[in-house]
Design a protein around this motif. Structure first.
Motif, PDB file in Angstrom:
ATOM      1  N   GLY A  54       0.748  -1.291  -0.145  1.00  0.00           N
ATOM      2  CA  GLY A  54      -0.072   0.047   0.015  1.00  0.00           C
ATOM      3  C   GLY A  54       0.869   1.296   0.088  1.00  0.00           C
ATOM      4  N   VAL A  55       2.041   1.122  -0.201  1.00  0.00           N
ATOM      5  CA  VAL A  55       2.921   2.277  -0.487  1.00  0.00           C
ATOM      6  C   VAL A  55       2.724   3.099  -1.452  1.00  0.00           C
ATOM      7  CG1 VAL A  55       5.441   2.930  -0.364  1.00  0.00           C
ATOM      8  CG2 VAL A  55       4.865   1.238   1.108  1.00  0.00           C
ATOM      9  N   ARG A  56       2.722   4.347  -1.350  1.00  0.00           N
ATOM     10  CA  ARG A  56       2.886   5.486  -2.540  1.00  0.00           C
ATOM     11  C   ARG A  56       4.204   5.837  -2.908  1.00  0.00           C
ATOM     12  NH1 ARG A  56       0.089  10.086   0.686  1.00  0.00           N
ATOM     13  NH2 ARG A  56       1.593   8.715   2.165  1.00  0.00           N
ATOM     14  N   LEU A  57       4.626   5.240  -3.915  1.00  0.00           N
ATOM     15  CA  LEU A  57       6.017   5.653  -4.581  1.00  0.00           C
ATOM     16  C   LEU A  57       6.548   6.863  -4.614  1.00  0.00           C
ATOM     17  CD1 LEU A  57       6.392   2.618  -7.024  1.00  0.00           C
ATOM     18  CD2 LEU A  57       7.067   2.609  -4.605  1.00  0.00           C
ATOM     19  N   PRO A  58       5.673   7.798  -5.314  1.00  0.00           N
ATOM     20  CA  PRO A  58       6.005   9.259  -4.903  1.00  0.00           C
ATOM     21  C   PRO A  58       6.704   9.670  -3.803  1.00  0.00           C
ATOM     22  CG  PRO A  58       3.868   9.014  -6.460  1.00  0.00           C
ATOM     23  CD  PRO A  58       4.283   7.545  -5.527  1.00  0.00           C
ATOM     24  N   SER A  59       6.554   9.299  -2.708  1.00  0.00           N
ATOM     25  CA  SER A  59       7.041   9.421  -1.481  1.00  0.00           C
ATOM     26  C   SER A  59       8.407   9.034  -1.139  1.00  0.00           C
ATOM     27  CB  SER A  59       5.974   9.270  -0.345  1.00  0.00           C
ATOM     28  OG  SER A  59       5.798   7.934  -0.025  1.00  0.00           O
ATOM     29  N   ALA A  60       8.849   8.078  -1.935  1.00  0.00           N
ATOM     30  CA  ALA A  60      10.052   7.602  -1.736  1.00  0.00           C
ATOM     31  C   ALA A  60      11.143   8.517  -1.951  1.00  0.00           C
ATOM     32  CB  ALA A  60      10.161   6.364  -2.609  1.00  0.00           C
ATOM     33  N   GLN A  61      12.296   8.451  -1.064  1.00  0.00           N
ATOM     34  CA  GLN A  61      13.438   8.871  -1.137  1.00  0.00           C
ATOM     35  C   GLN A  61      14.672   7.625  -1.378  1.00  0.00           C
ATOM     36  OE1 GLN A  61      14.447  12.150   1.478  1.00  0.00           O
ATOM     37  NE2 GLN A  61      12.662  12.018   2.454  1.00  0.00           N
ATOM     38  N   VAL A  75      23.226   5.769 -13.077  1.00  0.00           N
ATOM     39  CA  VAL A  75      22.278   6.379 -13.843  1.00  0.00           C
ATOM     40  C   VAL A  75      21.007   5.994 -14.252  1.00  0.00           C
ATOM     41  CG1 VAL A  75      22.097   7.785 -16.371  1.00  0.00           C
ATOM     42  CG2 VAL A  75      24.271   8.276 -14.662  1.00  0.00           C
ATOM     43  N   GLY A  76      21.120   4.876 -14.523  1.00  0.00           N
ATOM     44  CA  GLY A  76      19.817   4.041 -14.820  1.00  0.00           C
ATOM     45  C   GLY A  76      18.935   3.826 -13.813  1.00  0.00           C
ATOM     46  N   LEU A  77      19.385   3.515 -12.822  1.00  0.00           N
ATOM     47  CA  LEU A  77      18.331   3.364 -11.231  1.00  0.00           C
ATOM     48  C   LEU A  77      17.743   4.825 -11.061  1.00  0.00           C
ATOM     49  CD1 LEU A  77      20.661   0.886  -9.240  1.00  0.00           C
ATOM     50  CD2 LEU A  77      18.648   0.635 -10.252  1.00  0.00           C
ATOM     51  N   GLY A 132       8.282   8.954  -9.478  1.00  0.00           N
ATOM     52  CA  GLY A 132       8.361  10.259  -8.834  1.00  0.00           C
ATOM     53  C   GLY A 132       8.995  10.295  -7.465  1.00  0.00           C
ATOM     54  N   ALA A 133       9.833   9.268  -7.336  1.00  0.00           N
ATOM     55  CA  ALA A 133      10.781   9.430  -6.268  1.00  0.00           C
ATOM     56  C   ALA A 133      11.791  10.405  -6.103  1.00  0.00           C
ATOM     57  CB  ALA A 133      11.529   8.059  -6.100  1.00  0.00           C
ATOM     58  N   GLU A 134      12.452  10.836  -5.094  1.00  0.00           N
ATOM     59  CA  GLU A 134      13.514  11.803  -4.983  1.00  0.00           C
ATOM     60  C   GLU A 134      14.434  10.881  -4.954  1.00  0.00           C
ATOM     61  OE1 GLU A 134      15.502  14.886  -1.558  1.00  0.00           O
ATOM     62  OE2 GLU A 134      13.204  14.481  -1.619  1.00  0.00           O
ATOM     63  N   VAL A 135      15.544  11.194  -5.744  1.00  0.00           N
ATOM     64  CA  VAL A 135      16.820  10.318  -5.743  1.00  0.00           C
ATOM     65  C   VAL A 135      17.962  11.417  -5.452  1.00  0.00           C
ATOM     66  CG1 VAL A 135      18.295   8.828  -7.309  1.00  0.00           C
ATOM     67  CG2 VAL A 135      15.853   8.837  -7.618  1.00  0.00           C
ATOM     68  N   ARG A 136      19.060  10.606  -4.823  1.00  0.00           N
ATOM     69  CA  ARG A 136      20.343  11.292  -4.511  1.00  0.00           C
ATOM     70  C   ARG A 136      21.381  10.274  -4.761  1.00  0.00           C
ATOM     71  NH1 ARG A 136      22.490  13.440   1.360  1.00  0.00           N
ATOM     72  NH2 ARG A 136      24.613  13.949   0.761  1.00  0.00           N
ATOM     73  N   ILE A 137      22.436  10.759  -5.742  1.00  0.00           N
ATOM     74  CA  ILE A 137      23.546   9.849  -5.806  1.00  0.00           C
ATOM     75  C   ILE A 137      24.622  10.116  -4.915  1.00  0.00           C
ATOM     76  CG2 ILE A 137      25.379   9.519  -7.637  1.00  0.00           C
ATOM     77  CD1 ILE A 137      23.319   9.624  -9.741  1.00  0.00           C
ATOM     78  N   VAL A 138      25.196   9.354  -4.230  1.00  0.00           N
ATOM     79  CA  VAL A 138      25.969   9.592  -3.102  1.00  0.00           C
ATOM     80  C   VAL A 138      27.438   9.039  -3.474  1.00  0.00           C
ATOM     81  CG1 VAL A 138      26.328   9.460  -0.548  1.00  0.00           C
ATOM     82  CG2 VAL A 138      24.258   9.630  -1.345  1.00  0.00           C
ATOM     83  N   GLY A 139      28.415   9.754  -3.392  1.00  0.00           N
ATOM     84  CA  GLY A 139      29.703   9.194  -3.331  1.00  0.00           C
ATOM     85  C   GLY A 139      30.324   9.179  -4.607  1.00  0.00           C
TER      86      GLY A 139
END
Length: 238
Positions: free
Chosen positions: A141-148, A192-194, A202-209
């Motif tokens: 039941g998770v809403r994916l646009p809220s994902a980080q 980059v693909g992920l 709709g998720a917020e994505v951060r590339i770290v390192g």
């Protein structure tokens, strides 16, 4: 170690990505190797893992035994090792999850009541790890646009040259991951693909390192052959 926190709905998740700095392992695994399957002294690996658990300070760490698959396993309590799986998910506090990598992507997800840790290489990208994790979460039941989503240190597309056959598989599954390697041939940039796949959801994505191949701060299987692995960790604090 790169680390931080993410707050969602009144809960706080802590994340971290280790490097090869510190630890007690000796060459070619020096120094902070987290993997027990690469030939390192088991006592050194145990000491390094204890150090990570103490530094992370969010409960006993739950490790996976990746096989380059896309299965997601739910943990309701800490488990020392979950074999033959490349993604762990939990909503329980004091159950931090660990994934390993040395060029493959350590992927951490925080969304609503869930945290996920996954190991993703080119095969995981092609076989649909993002869709597998997303499907598992949606079934809860998770809403994916809220994902980080945090994508940790991994090899970049310029350093990860691939065959024409593998490039075709990558392009068919996730075209944004296709790149050009330094030798002018095809390359694959899994981060980059992920990132593109999660942003499409709709998720917020951060590339770290940094790129693991380019930076001596990280283990790189492609650069060094016999080497260690760094860890990505995610867990609820509250």
């Amino acid at each position: 170690m790169l680390s931080g926190t993410v707050s969602v709905g009144g809960r706080t998740a802590k994340w971290a990505f280790s490097s090869r700095h510190g630890g007690v392992s000796e060459a070619p695994y020096a120094g902070n190797n987290m993997a027990g399957h690469v030939g390192d002294d088991p006592a050194h690996v145990r000491a390094n893992r204890v150090g990570l658990e103490q530094a992370f300070a969010a409960g006993p760490l739950s490790w996976m035994g990746p096989v380059h698959g896309v299965e997601v396993r739910l943990l309701r309590q800490p488990a020392a090792i979950t074999p033959d799986v490349d993604a762990l998910a939990t909503r329980d506090a004091q159950t931090p999850l660990v994934t390993l990598g040395a060029d493959c992507v350590p992927m951490l997800v925080v969304v609503e009541d869930w945290v996920v840790a996954a190991h993703v290489g080119w095969r995981g990208l092609v076989d649909g790890m993002t869709a597998s994790v997303a499907g598992h979460l949606q079934a809860q039941g998770v809403r994916l646009p809220s994902a980080q989503v945090l994508l940790g240190p991994a090899i970049c597309g310029a350093c990860y040259g691939v065959s024409q056959e593998r490039a075709a598989l990558v392009a068919a599954a996730c075209e944004p991951a296709l790149s050009v390697a330094r030798n002018g041939g095809p390359g694959a940039d899994i981060r980059v693909g992920l990132a593109a796949e999660w942003r499409d959801l709709g998720a917020e994505v951060r590339i770290v390192g940094d790129c693991t191949f380019e930076s001596p701060a990280y283990f790189s299987h492609r650069r060094d052959g016999v080497t260690g692995r760094q860890a990505g960790v995610i867990g609820w604090l509250t």
